[in-house]
Design a protein around this motif. Structure first.
Motif, PDB file in Angstrom:
ATOM      1  N   LEU A 135       0.930  -1.112  -0.050  1.00  0.00           N
ATOM      2  CA  LEU A 135      -0.118   0.015   0.070  1.00  0.00           C
ATOM      3  C   LEU A 135       1.021   1.322   0.026  1.00  0.00           C
ATOM      4  CD1 LEU A 135      -2.879  -0.890   2.584  1.00  0.00           C
ATOM      5  CD2 LEU A 135      -2.904  -0.866   0.117  1.00  0.00           C
ATOM      6  N   ALA A 136       1.990   1.124  -0.476  1.00  0.00           N
ATOM      7  CA  ALA A 136       2.852   2.468  -0.443  1.00  0.00           C
ATOM      8  C   ALA A 136       2.577   3.483  -1.332  1.00  0.00           C
ATOM      9  CB  ALA A 136       4.179   1.964  -1.077  1.00  0.00           C
ATOM     10  N   PHE A 137       1.774   3.121  -2.375  1.00  0.00           N
ATOM     11  CA  PHE A 137       1.075   4.053  -3.225  1.00  0.00           C
ATOM     12  C   PHE A 137      -0.210   4.782  -2.670  1.00  0.00           C
ATOM     13  CE2 PHE A 137      -1.202   5.357  -7.337  1.00  0.00           C
ATOM     14  CZ  PHE A 137      -0.537   6.767  -7.352  1.00  0.00           C
ATOM     15  N   LEU A 138      -0.826   4.034  -1.784  1.00  0.00           N
ATOM     16  CA  LEU A 138      -1.964   4.523  -1.244  1.00  0.00           C
ATOM     17  C   LEU A 138      -1.439   5.621   0.068  1.00  0.00           C
ATOM     18  CD1 LEU A 138      -5.002   4.362  -0.052  1.00  0.00           C
ATOM     19  CD2 LEU A 138      -4.264   2.803   1.566  1.00  0.00           C
ATOM     20  N   THR A 139      -0.292   5.101   0.684  1.00  0.00           N
ATOM     21  CA  THR A 139       0.173   5.894   1.637  1.00  0.00           C
ATOM     22  C   THR A 139       0.502   7.369   1.057  1.00  0.00           C
ATOM     23  OG1 THR A 139       0.878   3.934   2.731  1.00  0.00           O
ATOM     24  CG2 THR A 139       1.822   5.958   3.715  1.00  0.00           C
ATOM     25  N   ASP A 140       1.280   7.249  -0.107  1.00  0.00           N
ATOM     26  CA  ASP A 140       1.570   8.442  -0.784  1.00  0.00           C
ATOM     27  C   ASP A 140       0.520   9.178  -1.207  1.00  0.00           C
ATOM     28  OD1 ASP A 140       3.798  10.189  -1.664  1.00  0.00           O
ATOM     29  OD2 ASP A 140       3.625   9.312  -3.550  1.00  0.00           O
ATOM     30  N   ALA A 141      -0.454   8.720  -1.871  1.00  0.00           N
ATOM     31  CA  ALA A 141      -1.604   9.406  -2.063  1.00  0.00           C
ATOM     32  C   ALA A 141      -2.393  10.072  -0.933  1.00  0.00           C
ATOM     33  CB  ALA A 141      -2.483   8.520  -2.647  1.00  0.00           C
ATOM     34  N   ILE A 142      -2.487   9.483   0.205  1.00  0.00           N
ATOM     35  CA  ILE A 142      -3.113  10.144   1.432  1.00  0.00           C
ATOM     36  C   ILE A 142      -2.218  11.137   1.619  1.00  0.00           C
ATOM     37  CG2 ILE A 142      -3.508   9.843   3.783  1.00  0.00           C
ATOM     38  CD1 ILE A 142      -4.515   6.873   3.145  1.00  0.00           C
ATOM     39  N   THR A 143      -0.969  11.090   1.641  1.00  0.00           N
ATOM     40  CA  THR A 143      -0.247  12.357   2.082  1.00  0.00           C
ATOM     41  C   THR A 143      -0.470  13.486   1.335  1.00  0.00           C
ATOM     42  OG1 THR A 143       1.646  12.049   0.850  1.00  0.00           O
ATOM     43  CG2 THR A 143       1.828  11.010   2.917  1.00  0.00           C
ATOM     44  N   HIS A 144      -0.743  13.421  -0.042  1.00  0.00           N
ATOM     45  CA  HIS A 144      -1.135  14.418  -0.919  1.00  0.00           C
ATOM     46  C   HIS A 144      -2.622  14.996  -0.676  1.00  0.00           C
ATOM     47  CE1 HIS A 144       2.333  13.154  -2.930  1.00  0.00           C
ATOM     48  NE2 HIS A 144       2.419  14.382  -3.625  1.00  0.00           N
ATOM     49  N   THR A 145      -3.515  13.765  -0.369  1.00  0.00           N
ATOM     50  CA  THR A 145      -4.838  14.236  -0.179  1.00  0.00           C
ATOM     51  C   THR A 145      -5.116  14.925   1.156  1.00  0.00           C
ATOM     52  OG1 THR A 145      -5.375  12.245   0.903  1.00  0.00           O
ATOM     53  CG2 THR A 145      -5.791  12.284  -1.426  1.00  0.00           C
ATOM     54  N   VAL A 146      -4.352  15.102   2.182  1.00  0.00           N
ATOM     55  CA  VAL A 146      -4.443  15.676   3.184  1.00  0.00           C
ATOM     56  C   VAL A 146      -4.154  17.232   3.010  1.00  0.00           C
ATOM     57  CG1 VAL A 146      -3.856  14.020   4.779  1.00  0.00           C
ATOM     58  CG2 VAL A 146      -2.219  15.701   4.057  1.00  0.00           C
ATOM     59  N   PHE A 147      -3.470  17.705   1.879  1.00  0.00           N
ATOM     60  CA  PHE A 147      -3.103  18.861   1.753  1.00  0.00           C
ATOM     61  C   PHE A 147      -4.487  20.180   1.736  1.00  0.00           C
ATOM     62  CE2 PHE A 147      -1.619  22.371  -1.730  1.00  0.00           C
ATOM     63  CZ  PHE A 147      -1.051  22.952  -0.736  1.00  0.00           C
ATOM     64  N   PRO A 148      -5.572  19.851   0.983  1.00  0.00           N
ATOM     65  CA  PRO A 148      -6.691  20.877   0.712  1.00  0.00           C
ATOM     66  C   PRO A 148      -7.078  20.854   2.408  1.00  0.00           C
ATOM     67  CG  PRO A 148      -7.349  18.784  -0.039  1.00  0.00           C
ATOM     68  CD  PRO A 148      -5.995  18.738  -0.112  1.00  0.00           C
ATOM     69  N   GLY A 149      -7.138  19.908   3.152  1.00  0.00           N
ATOM     70  CA  GLY A 149      -7.665  19.729   4.531  1.00  0.00           C
ATOM     71  C   GLY A 149      -6.980  20.832   5.231  1.00  0.00           C
ATOM     72  N   VAL A 150      -5.572  20.563   5.071  1.00  0.00           N
ATOM     73  CA  VAL A 150      -4.433  21.482   5.916  1.00  0.00           C
ATOM     74  C   VAL A 150      -4.875  23.013   5.556  1.00  0.00           C
ATOM     75  CG1 VAL A 150      -2.131  22.082   6.062  1.00  0.00           C
ATOM     76  CG2 VAL A 150      -2.744  19.629   5.975  1.00  0.00           C
ATOM     77  N   VAL A 151      -5.103  23.303   3.968  1.00  0.00           N
ATOM     78  CA  VAL A 151      -5.246  24.683   3.927  1.00  0.00           C
ATOM     79  C   VAL A 151      -6.472  25.123   4.461  1.00  0.00           C
ATOM     80  CG1 VAL A 151      -5.605  26.180   1.770  1.00  0.00           C
ATOM     81  CG2 VAL A 151      -3.942  24.390   1.645  1.00  0.00           C
ATOM     82  N   ILE A 152      -7.638  24.341   4.438  1.00  0.00           N
ATOM     83  CA  ILE A 152      -8.787  24.905   4.801  1.00  0.00           C
ATOM     84  C   ILE A 152      -9.000  24.762   6.419  1.00  0.00           C
ATOM     85  CG2 ILE A 152     -11.572  24.055   4.926  1.00  0.00           C
ATOM     86  CD1 ILE A 152     -11.259  22.900   2.411  1.00  0.00           C
TER      87      ILE A 152
END
Lengths: 254, 289
Positions: free
Chosen positions: B40-57
């Motif tokens: 699931l390394a790619f899933l993990t990497d994807a989650i690290t990117h998907t948190v980005f808008p959450g951080v901004v908001i």
């Protein structure tokens, strides 16, 4: 006509099975009694795997029904053991042979307890039943294909099943492992387990199974090997994949 | 040498950084083994990117304090969506992930591009700021670690069965989609807990490198989990100490999170080298069987 359903461990009652919404195999009708081995025979794409998955409750029965140990396939899961093809598993997975076999006990162990003495004993006995007790500590992926298949059968035996379903267990398996698999399966049937084996090997089906279900998208015959594995029925089921050998028989090319 | 490893952490902010890094190192090491065996390394990497808008908001709504809740919402949403889409459609897992990753990330970029004063905080988010960790951050990380241990204790066997042989696990009556969801959520939580300290770019290394190193060292799962957690812990400690020593004693500024990752990667390189040497030696030895 088909035998009565009442004494059957697994009963197919005019069952049709769909895979991904497309019909995979239709109108299967027959029974597997306790202590009996039934072979599923047919060319590639005949629907053998789909029928096996339907017995396990993983694929829906869209017409008719399949009764497993008096219940629906999904309800009977804990008493039915499945032996998948060993070469579908990741050989690099860091797991020992003993751990794989112990998996057969997981549903009995429960969520919070750890494996007890009885579980370890059952796993050890199951591994001995397939003749691999000396490989318990080795990594699963280091074993030969045939030995891995035996370990998966040991996992099934460890769960003390009332019914056993094997998907192409003899594909690419050496003679020693094939004999070990067969003898362990016979031990189970001697204790009353009902067994379904899908196979390409007609000789094996003839010599070791009590009855044969001949399939190709639908059922062509279900009965004793001598009645089912006849040139004329095989020709019908295999169609263009059957090569005639004069008057004396035929070769199946897939 | 011991002075170098212990002395710096007398200062409260460094002690807090050390505690945070140690918990994260062990946590990422242990969960990383699940990432490794489930691939699931790619899933993990994807989650690290998907948190980005959450951080901004989260940052826009309530400043620094909003970052973790915002990231959490997005990570959980992404992990849930991925599990749902992967289990119900025929689109392959990696394509599903790519769609999720880029769409979430694009939302984040659009939001950031409308702000003027965000760049400094953005850097902290990308690369972490372990030295300004406060007590609450440590509590969040500790809570995730406790939860992770509980999940592994209760669901360890089903997760193992599902990772090794999905079809068999399903046939045995395990609810695979539910197990996937739990596993993916756990990864999401660990990513979010790590974001403050090491940043989104480097979380993936904390999760994957110790587990990969441990896999080189052993074939046995319990050993791999223990070694991986231990390596994560050790890497966090050595990395922080090296970063401090370079900055204070030698005037070379080394980012703490990145130094931790470099120490972990050095461990991986050593294990790789050791394995190569071991194989070469074994081949030359007479067979003793």
């Amino acid at each position: 006509m088909p035998p009565p359903v009442s004494d059957a461990a697994i009963a197919f009652i005019h069952a049709s099975v769909a895979y991904d919404r497309f019909p995979a195999v239709e109108q299967v009708h027959g029974t597997v009694r306790p202590g009996e081995i039934v072979a599923l025979v047919g060319p590639n794409g005949a629907g053998k795997s789909s029928l096996i998955k339907a017995v396990l409750g993983l694929v829906p029965v869209v017409e008719g029904s399949i009764v497993v140990l008096g219940r629906t396939p999904a309800q009977a899961r804990r008493q039915v053991a499945y032996v998948p093809q060993a070469d579908t598993l990741d050989p690099d997975f860091p797991i020992s042979v003993a751990q794989v076999v112990l998996m057969g006990r997981y549903r009995r162990i429960g969520w919070l307890r750890s494996p007890g003495r009885a579980d370890r004993a059952a796993a050890e006995a199951a591994l001995a039943a397939v003749g691999l007790e000396h490989r318990a500590r080795d990594r699963f992926g280091l074993l030969s294909g045939g030995q891995r298949q035996r370990v998966l059968l040991a996992r099934a035996i460890a769960s003390e099943p009332a019914a056993l379903v094997l998907d192409e267990p003899f594909n690419g398996v050496d003679a020693v492992s094939q004999e070990a698999l067969l003898s362990a399966v016979r031990d189970l049937t001697a204790r009353g387990a009902a067994v379904i084996i899908s196979t390409h090997d007609l000789t094996l089906a003839q010599s070791t199974c009590d009855r044969v279900c001949l399939l190709n998208r639908r059922q062509f015959a279900f009965g004793p090997p001598a009645d089912v594995l006849t040139p004329s029925l095989l020709r019908q089921a295999y169609g263009g994949a059957a090569l005639e050998l004069g008057d004396h028989g035929l070769i199946l090319t897939r | 040498m011991t002075g170098l490893l212990i002395d710096p952490f007398g200062a409260p902010y460094l002690a807090r950084a050390l505690v945070e890094a140690l918990i994260l190192g062990a946590l990422c090491g242990a969960i990383g083994v699940y990432v490794l065996v489930r691939r699931l390394a790619f899933l993990t990497d994807a989650i690290t990117h998907t948190v980005f808008p959450g951080v901004v908001i989260g940052f826009l709504v309530s400043g620094q304090a909003g970052i973790v809740p915002g990231a959490l919402v997005c990570a959980v949403l992404a992990a849930g969506l991925f599990t749902l889409i992967a289990s119900t459609t025929r689109v392959s897992d990696d394509a599903t992930l790519a769609v999720l990753l880029t769409s979430f990330f694009a939302v984040g970029v659009v939001l950031v591009s409308r702000q003027r004063s965000y760049t400094a905080d953005l850097t902290a988010f990308l690369f972490g700021h372990v030295l300004t960790i406060d007590r609450d951050d440590i509590l969040v990380t500790a809570a995730v670690a406790v939860l992770a241990v509980l999940v592994l204790l209760v669901l360890g066997r089903p997760l193992l069965a599902g990772a090794f042989d999905r079809e068999w696990a399903r046939a045995s009556g395990y609810r695979i989609t539910l197990l996937d969801l739990v596993g993916n959520m756990l990864i999401a939580l660990v990513v979010v807990a790590s974001v403050q300290a090491v940043g989104t770019v480097l979380v993936i290394a904390m999760l994957v490198v110790p587990a990969a190193t441990a896999r080189l060292i052993s074939d046995r799962l319990p050993v791999i989990v223990a070694v991986s957690a231990g390596l994560g812990l050790l890497g966090a400690w050595l990395g922080l100490a090296a970063s401090y020593s370079a900055s204070i004693d030698h005037g070379v500024r080394l980012a703490a999170g990145a130094t931790i990752v470099l120490v972990l990667v050095a461990g991986y390189a050593l294990a790789l080298l050791g394995r190569g040497l071991h194989r070469a030696l074994v081949r030359r030895m007479p067979v003793a069987r």
